[in-house]
Scaffold this motif. Structure first.
Motif, PDB file in Angstrom:
ATOM      1  N   TRP A 185       0.828  -1.214   0.000  1.00 54.02           N
ATOM      2  CA  TRP A 185       0.000   0.000   0.000  1.00 54.02           C
ATOM      3  C   TRP A 185       0.856   1.255   0.000  1.00 54.02           C
ATOM      4  N   LYS A 186       1.930   1.232   0.751  1.00 58.01           N
ATOM      5  CA  LYS A 186       2.829   2.377   0.782  1.00 58.01           C
ATOM      6  C   LYS A 186       3.468   2.586  -0.587  1.00 58.01           C
ATOM      7  N   GLU A 187       3.859   1.473  -1.229  1.00 57.68           N
ATOM      8  CA  GLU A 187       4.453   1.560  -2.560  1.00 57.68           C
ATOM      9  C   GLU A 187       3.426   2.051  -3.584  1.00 57.68           C
ATOM     10  N   LEU A 188       2.148   1.625  -3.413  1.00 56.84           N
ATOM     11  CA  LEU A 188       1.104   2.062  -4.342  1.00 56.84           C
ATOM     12  C   LEU A 188       0.885   3.570  -4.239  1.00 56.84           C
ATOM     13  N   ARG A 189       0.847   4.097  -3.010  1.00 61.92           N
ATOM     14  CA  ARG A 189       0.674   5.537  -2.838  1.00 61.92           C
ATOM     15  C   ARG A 189       1.818   6.311  -3.481  1.00 61.92           C
TER      16      ARG A 189
END
Length: 348
Positions: free
Chosen positions: A90-94
């Motif tokens: 999720w952090k990478e997606l943001r």
């Protein structure tokens, strides 16, 4: 083959030193680098064709295409190399969302000139229709300036002719009345050429003279107005002939023609949409590969290398701070001792 592989590593923005220590990651970054390279090649072709449609000269088109392709290649390389795997999806997606938006925008920019080339024949046909419509619009604009005056003059001519025609009817009616009075078929119903007939004959003759005078005057006015109409028609013809019939074939015109084709034709609409989606997929592929791929040995080595650098930076910063503090303490201590030695002894 090794040189080609290392070149694709360079295109992907990865470190060859670290990839040599991670053989299992080699193919992934070769694929990413190849995608970045071909995206740059497509951008160069698109930019070169777009400029060629503007200047109609292949030399600036080739130069601009190379510069544009190199810029897109460098930008895609930076986008891919700046994405790091940390194990938190999720952090990478943001972090990847801004890069994906930028990749989609680049896909729109790259795909449009190539779409113009793919539908070139259809666009050329549409440009002919648009050119004819443009010329007709120009002619209608000029015609709108002259037509009201011509219509007004024709109405005035028709009004003058109607006046003469009305006067002829009056003259003819008076002649008929005089003739009926003469042969006894009308008026007093007596066949004679008496005073009543003479009065009616004088009325008919007077109407004939008035008709002749009116016809002469109106014929002169009609001739003047017809002359004005001919002058207006000549001016209209000259302005039509002076219009510049330049070819309607610029970049904006081609984009407009493609838009018209997309609205008119359902197959062209879907073909245009799929071409755009294809370029979006090509442009975003490296980002998605980095995003959906699992964290591998290369990412661990890169993280370790960066962590070592961070620790070295912290160590150097801390050491510099301590050295500075020691020098300040030493400088302050030396200054106090010198001041104490130079001061006079106390006297009691």
């Amino acid at each position: 083959m090794r040189s080609i592989k290392e070149f694709f590593w360079f295109c992907s923005g990865a470190s060859p030193e670290l990839l040599n220590r991670c053989p299992t990651e080699s193919s992934k970054y070769v694929g990413i680098g190849a995608t970045v390279l071909f995206t740059g090649i497509f951008a160069a072709l698109a930019g070169g064709y777009a400029l060629y449609t503007v200047f109609d000269n292949w030399i600036p088109a080739v130069l601009f295409g190379l510069v544009w392709g190199c810029m897109i290649f460098n930008l895609d390389r930076y986008i891919v190399s700046s994405m790091k795997k940390e194990g938190n999806w999720w952090k990478e997606l943001r972090r990847a969302v801004p890069r994906l938006i930028l990749a989609v925008l680049l896909a729109f920019v790259i795909s449009k000139p190539l779409e113009l080339k793919m539908f070139e024949r259809e666009i050329n046909g549409e440009l002919v229709l648009m050119e004819q419509a443009l010329f007709k619009k120009q002619e209608d604009t000029i015609k709108a300036r002259f037509l009201p005056n011509v219509v007004l003059l024709n109405q005035e001519i028709e009004q003058l002719k109607n006046e003469v025609a009305s006067k002829e009817l009056v003259r003819d009616e008076l002649r008929i009345i005089a003739q009926q009075e003469a042969d006894g078929t009308g008026g007093s119903m007596r066949r004679n050429l008496g005073p009543i007939y003479k009065v009616k004959k004088d009325d008919a003759d007077r109407a004939d003279l008035e008709l002749s005078s009116l016809r002469q005057k109106n014929d002169s006015l009609i001739a003047d107005k017809q002359s004005n109409i001919e002058m207006l028609q000549m001016a209209y013809t000259e302005e039509i002939a002076s219009l510049k019939r330049e070819r309607y074939d610029g970049l904006a015109a081609r984009i407009d023609a493609l838009g018209n084709l997309v609205e008119k034709s359902q197959p062209i609409y879907w073909a245009n949409l799929f071409i755009l989606l294809l370029f979006i997929a090509i442009e975003t592929a490296p980002v998605f590969v980095k995003l959906i791929g699992s964290k591998g040995p290369y990412d661990d080595l890169l993280h370790t290398h960066e962590h070592k650098f961070d620790m070295y930076r912290v160590e150097q910063t801390t050491k510099t701070s301590h050295d500075t503090a020691d020098r300040l303490v030493k400088h302050t201590s030396n200054g106090v001792d010198q001041e104490f030695q130079q001061s006079e002894p106390l006297k009691y």
